[in-house]
Scaffold this active site. Structure first.
Site, PDB file in Angstrom:
ATOM      1  N   ARG A  21       0.819  -1.221   0.000  1.00  0.00           N
ATOM      2  CA  ARG A  21       0.000   0.000   0.000  1.00  0.00           C
ATOM      3  C   ARG A  21       0.847   1.262   0.000  1.00  0.00           C
ATOM      4  O   ARG A  21       0.319   2.368   0.001  1.00  0.00           O
ATOM      5  CB  ARG A  21      -0.975  -0.011   1.166  1.00  0.00           C
ATOM      6  CG  ARG A  21      -0.273  -0.108   2.473  1.00  0.00           C
ATOM      7  CD  ARG A  21      -1.186  -0.042   3.640  1.00  0.00           C
ATOM      8  NE  ARG A  21      -0.329  -0.334   4.776  1.00  0.00           N
ATOM      9  CZ  ARG A  21      -0.711  -0.688   5.963  1.00  0.00           C
ATOM     10  NH1 ARG A  21      -1.985  -0.795   6.212  1.00  0.00           N
ATOM     11  NH2 ARG A  21       0.130  -0.929   6.914  1.00  0.00           N
ATOM     12  N   ASP A  67      -4.366  -0.507  -1.912  1.00  0.00           N
ATOM     13  CA  ASP A  67      -4.801  -0.520  -0.521  1.00  0.00           C
ATOM     14  C   ASP A  67      -5.607  -1.815  -0.391  1.00  0.00           C
ATOM     15  O   ASP A  67      -6.753  -1.884  -0.846  1.00  0.00           O
ATOM     16  CB  ASP A  67      -5.655   0.731  -0.254  1.00  0.00           C
ATOM     17  CG  ASP A  67      -6.237   0.679   1.139  1.00  0.00           C
ATOM     18  OD1 ASP A  67      -5.866  -0.223   1.909  1.00  0.00           O
ATOM     19  OD2 ASP A  67      -7.084   1.541   1.443  1.00  0.00           O
ATOM     20  N   LYS A  83       1.083 -19.248   6.531  1.00  0.00           N
ATOM     21  CA  LYS A  83       0.633 -19.498   7.893  1.00  0.00           C
ATOM     22  C   LYS A  83       0.802 -18.227   8.723  1.00  0.00           C
ATOM     23  O   LYS A  83       1.589 -17.385   8.325  1.00  0.00           O
ATOM     24  CB  LYS A  83       1.408 -20.675   8.493  1.00  0.00           C
ATOM     25  CG  LYS A  83       2.856 -20.320   8.891  1.00  0.00           C
ATOM     26  CD  LYS A  83       3.414 -21.327   9.842  1.00  0.00           C
ATOM     27  CE  LYS A  83       3.565 -20.801  11.231  1.00  0.00           C
ATOM     28  NZ  LYS A  83       4.830 -20.164  11.545  1.00  0.00           N
ATOM     29  N   GLU A 105      15.619 -24.086  18.242  1.00  0.00           N
ATOM     30  CA  GLU A 105      16.059 -22.829  17.642  1.00  0.00           C
ATOM     31  C   GLU A 105      16.898 -22.084  18.667  1.00  0.00           C
ATOM     32  O   GLU A 105      16.599 -22.127  19.858  1.00  0.00           O
ATOM     33  CB  GLU A 105      14.851 -21.970  17.287  1.00  0.00           C
ATOM     34  CG  GLU A 105      13.891 -22.641  16.330  1.00  0.00           C
ATOM     35  CD  GLU A 105      12.806 -21.668  15.896  1.00  0.00           C
ATOM     36  OE1 GLU A 105      13.075 -20.876  14.990  1.00  0.00           O
ATOM     37  OE2 GLU A 105      11.721 -21.696  16.487  1.00  0.00           O
ATOM     38  N   ASP A 145       2.880 -21.582  16.674  1.00  0.00           N
ATOM     39  CA  ASP A 145       3.878 -21.135  15.702  1.00  0.00           C
ATOM     40  C   ASP A 145       4.621 -22.315  15.067  1.00  0.00           C
ATOM     41  O   ASP A 145       5.024 -22.246  13.913  1.00  0.00           O
ATOM     42  CB  ASP A 145       4.874 -20.214  16.434  1.00  0.00           C
ATOM     43  CG  ASP A 145       5.829 -19.501  15.486  1.00  0.00           C
ATOM     44  OD1 ASP A 145       5.343 -18.987  14.449  1.00  0.00           O
ATOM     45  OD2 ASP A 145       7.035 -19.449  15.774  1.00  0.00           O
ATOM     46  N   HIS A 194       4.526 -27.107  11.518  1.00  0.00           N
ATOM     47  CA  HIS A 194       5.752 -27.795  11.095  1.00  0.00           C
ATOM     48  C   HIS A 194       5.924 -29.182  11.743  1.00  0.00           C
ATOM     49  O   HIS A 194       6.197 -30.163  11.059  1.00  0.00           O
ATOM     50  CB  HIS A 194       6.979 -26.939  11.411  1.00  0.00           C
ATOM     51  CG  HIS A 194       6.891 -25.531  10.891  1.00  0.00           C
ATOM     52  ND1 HIS A 194       6.321 -25.217   9.686  1.00  0.00           N
ATOM     53  CD2 HIS A 194       7.306 -24.350  11.421  1.00  0.00           C
ATOM     54  CE1 HIS A 194       6.387 -23.904   9.495  1.00  0.00           C
ATOM     55  NE2 HIS A 194       6.984 -23.352  10.533  1.00  0.00           N
TER      56      HIS A 194
HETATM   57  C1  BG6 Z   1       8.419 -20.114  11.225  1.00  0.00           C
HETATM   58  C2  BG6 Z   1       8.116 -19.595  12.593  1.00  0.00           C
HETATM   59  O1  BG6 Z   1       7.290 -20.689  10.645  1.00  0.00           O
HETATM   60  O2  BG6 Z   1       9.450 -21.082  11.314  1.00  0.00           O
HETATM   61  C3  BG6 Z   1       9.354 -19.012  13.237  1.00  0.00           C
HETATM   62  O3  BG6 Z   1       7.107 -18.588  12.521  1.00  0.00           O
HETATM   63  C4  BG6 Z   1      10.469 -20.047  13.228  1.00  0.00           C
HETATM   64  O4  BG6 Z   1       9.101 -18.610  14.570  1.00  0.00           O
HETATM   65  C5  BG6 Z   1      10.664 -20.603  11.822  1.00  0.00           C
HETATM   66  O5  BG6 Z   1      11.655 -19.427  13.692  1.00  0.00           O
HETATM   67  C6  BG6 Z   1      11.665 -21.738  11.809  1.00  0.00           C
HETATM   68  O6  BG6 Z   1      11.927 -22.091  10.480  1.00  0.00           O
HETATM   69  P1  BG6 Z   1      13.325 -22.680  10.043  1.00  0.00           P
HETATM   70  O7  BG6 Z   1      13.180 -22.955   8.589  1.00  0.00           O
HETATM   71  O8  BG6 Z   1      14.346 -21.632  10.344  1.00  0.00           O
HETATM   72  O9  BG6 Z   1      13.534 -23.912  10.863  1.00  0.00           O
END
Ligand code: BG6
Length: 488
Positions: free
Chosen positions: A46, A88, A142, A210, A229, A234
Site C-alpha cells: 500500500r 490498498d 501461515k 532454535e 507457531d 511444522h
Molecule cells: C516459522 C516460525 O514458521 O518457522 C518461526 O514462525 C520459526 O518462529 C521458523 O523461527 C523456523 O523455520 P526454520 O526454517 O528456520 O527452521
C-alpha cells in the site's frame, strides 16, 4: 510440462517474509533458469513507490538476505520481470490499479504474504477487479488462524472465491530437502519400508530447536506461542510424513489423504492427560553460544504477565494399527543451545544379547535424520572392533553409517524451502501444500491441549536460555526409561 509463463503477484511485497525469503528465493530460481522468461513478478503493497524505487529495494534486499554479490545476468533478467502496484488491500476499489498489469492469457499466482486477517479482503478486491477465474492459484501463508474456529473463518472467506484445487497453503517445512527426503527414505528403501512400525520401532523423536528468541516479533509471538507457531504446522507435518501409510501414488491428494489419517488418529490430549503428556516452558535470561541474552519477559515490549510458551514437549500417540504403543516425542523451543532439527527413529533392542561380555546392554539402532543444519541421514550400528585378542571375546563398538548431504552431493546447493515451494506453485503441483482438512484437524488436536493448559492455570515452567528446555521435558522421557537424543 507445466513450465509456463505466469503473473506472480506478491501481496505484502515490502513485508518481512517477502524481503527475507520470497524475493531472495525468486532470485535463486531465476539464477537456476526456473522462472519462465515470459513471466512477470508484480509486487503489491500500500506504500506509494515508483517502479525504480521498488526495484532498488528488491535488489538491496536480495543482496542482504542471500549474502551474495548478485550475478549481473540473473539480476537483469529478474529486474525485467518486476512490476510494482500500489494497492490498498482492504479497499476493493483500489484493485483496479492492477488490472492493466496482469495478462489474462497467463496463469495468475497470488501469494498472500500478509496477515491472514486480510486474506478475505484481497480475495474480494481481486473479484471486484474482475480478474479471477478458476485458473488463478492463491498461496496462503501461515498462520491460518489462531485456533480451529478462526481458521475455519479464514478458509471459508477464501473458499468463497477459490476452490480447494486453487489454494496452496504453505508450510515451509514441506519444502525442505530433508523433509522431502523422508518420503524417499521410507518408500524407496525396503530396509526401512519393512521395519517401519510397532514391531520394529520403539519410539520416535522429532526435535526442532532454535537458538533465536522472538526476534522483535513480540506482538505476533506472544499471541501465538510455540505451539501455534511451530507444533500446529511444522512438527505435525513432519510427524504425518513419518507416520503415514504408503500413498497409492505421489499425487497431491494421495499423499494428503494419508497425512490426514495420521492427524485423525492422534490420541486427544485434554484436561485428563495433559499433565503427563505435555510440558511447556518459557525462557529466562541466559547465554546462547557465549552471548548473554534476555529472558522472554525482558524482551522489548514484553508483557510481564505473559504466560506464552516458548518451548513445548509432547508425548504424542497415534492410535492405529501401525503405531500402537509407539510414542512420538515432539520437542521445540526458542533460545535453545543451537539451531538443530532432527528426527530420530529408535528401533527396538535385540531380544537377546550374545555380547554380554563387552556390552551388558546392547544399545538400540537409531536412524537419525538430520533436517538442519548439516543435513544428512545416519544409522547407528554395532560393529566389531577389528583386531586380534587372546580373551576369546568379541569387542563391539557403536559406529555410524553416515550420509552427509554436503559430502555426497557436494555439487548441489541445498535450495531454501521457499525456492522449492515457489517453483511448485508456478508448476501447479499441490502435493507439498497443506489441504484445508489437514489444517483443521491439526488445530483440533492443538486446541484441546491449549484449552487444558489454559484451564490448569499453571504458568509455563522457566528454563534458562541456552539450555535444552525445562527439567520436566527431560522427565517426560526419563520416566519411561528414555532420553532425548543429543547431537554430538
Ligand atoms: C516459522 C516460525 O514458521 O518457522 C518461526 O514462525 C520459526 O518462529 C521458523 O523461527 C523456523 O523455520 P526454520 O526454517 O528456520 O527452521
Amino acid at each position: 510440462t507445466n513450465f509456463e509463463p505466469c503473473d506472480f503477484v506478491l501481496f505484502g511485497t515490502l513485508g518481512d517474509l517477502a524481503r527475507r525469503k520470497l524475493l531472495p528465493s525468486l532470485y535463486q530460481l531465476e539464477k537456476a533458469n526456473l522462472i519462465h522468461e515470459g513471466s512477470q513478478i508484480i509486487g503489491v503493497a500500500r506504500t506509494e513507490l515508483s517502479k525504480d524505487e521498488y526495484i532498488k529495494q528488491v535488489k538491496d534486499n536480495i543482496e542482504k538476505f542471500t549474502g551474495e554479490t548478485l550475478c549481473p545476468d540473473t539480476w537483469t533478467r529478474l529486474e525485467n520481470k518486476l512490476e510494482y502496484v500500489k494497492v490498498d488491500m482492504v479497499n476493493p476499489d483500489s484493485y483496479q490499479a492492477f488490472t492493466s498489469h496482469v495478462d489474462p492469457d497467463r496463469v495468475m499466482v497470488c501469494y498472500f504474504a500478509t496477515p491472514p486477517s486480510i486474506f478475505g479482503d484481497i480475495c474480494r478486491g481481486l473479484k471486484a477487479a474482475d480478474i479471477i477465474d478458476d485458473t488463478v492459484r492463491v498461496v496462503l501463508e501461515k498462520p491460518i488462524g489462531h485456533d480451529l474456529a478462526s481458521s475455519k473463518i479464514i478458509n471459508e472467506q477464501v473458499a468463497e472465491y477459490f476452490n480447494e484445487k486453487q489454494i496452496y497453503r504453505i508450510d515451509h517445512y514441506l519444502g525442505k530437502e530433508t523433509v522431502l527426503n523422508l518420503i524417499a527414505l521410507r518408500f524407496a528403501n525396503s530396509i526401512f519400508a519393512t521395519n517401519w512400525d510397532h514391531n520394529s520401532i520403539d519410539h520416535v523423536q522429532i526435535s526442532v530447536a532454535e537458538s533465536v528468541g522472538i526476534e522483535g516479533r513480540w506482538g505476533y509471538f506472544d499471541d501465538a506461542g510455540q505451539m501455534r507457531d511451530m507444533v500446529q504446522n511444522h512438527l505435525l507435518q513432519v510427524l504425518s510424513l513419518i507416520a503415514m501409510e504408503p500413498p497409492a501414488t505421489l499425487d497431491a491428494d494421495d499423499i494428503r489423504d494419508e497425512k490426514l489419517k495420521v492427524l485423525k488418529a492422534l490420541r486427544p490430549i485434554d484436561q485428563s492427560n495433559f499433565s503427563t503428556n505435555t510440558v511447556r516452558g518459557q525462557y529466562i535470561g541466559g547465554f546462547v553460544a557465549g552471548q548473554e541474552v534476555p529472558g522472554y519477559l525482558e524482551e522489548p515490549d514484553a508483557n510481564q504477565a505473559s504466560r506464552t510458551e516458548t518451548f513445548v514437549a509432547i508425548k504424542a500417540e497415534i492410535d492405529n494399527w501401525r503405531w500402537a504403543g509407539v510414542p512420538f516425542y515432539l520437542r521445540t523451543g526458542k533460545r535453545m543451545p543451537a539451531k538443530t532439527s532432527e528426527v530420530v527413529i529408535y528401533f527396538k533392542r535385540q531380544p537377546h544379547n550374545l555380547f554380554k561380555d563387552s556390552f551388558a546392554n546392547l544399545p538400540p539402532n537409531k536412524l537419525v535424520i538430520r533436517l538442519q543444519p548439516d543435513e544428512g541421514v545416519e544409522v547407528t550400528v554395532m560393529n566389531k572392533v577389528p583386531g586380534l585378542n587372546t580373551s576369546g571375546s568379541m569387542d563391539l563398538q557403536k559406529s555410524q553409517l553416515n550420509l552427509s548431504f554436503s559430502e555426497a552431493f557436494s555439487d548441489e546447493r541445498i535450495a531454501d524451502a521457499y525456492e522449492k515451494l515457489l517453483l511448485e506453485v508456478m508448476l501447479g503441483n499441490q502435493a507439498l501444500f497443506v489441504r484445508r482438512d489437514e489444517v483443521e484437524q491439526a488445530w483440533n488436536w492443538v486446541d484441546s491441549i491449549m484449552a487444558a493448559w489454559q484451564s490448569s492455570n499453571e504458568p509455563p515452567e522457566p528454563y534458562q536460555a541456552g539450555t535444552w528446555g525445562p527439567v520436566d521435558s527431560i522427565g517426560l522421557l526419563a520416566k519411561e526409561g528414555r532420553s532425548w537424543f543429543q547431537q554430538k
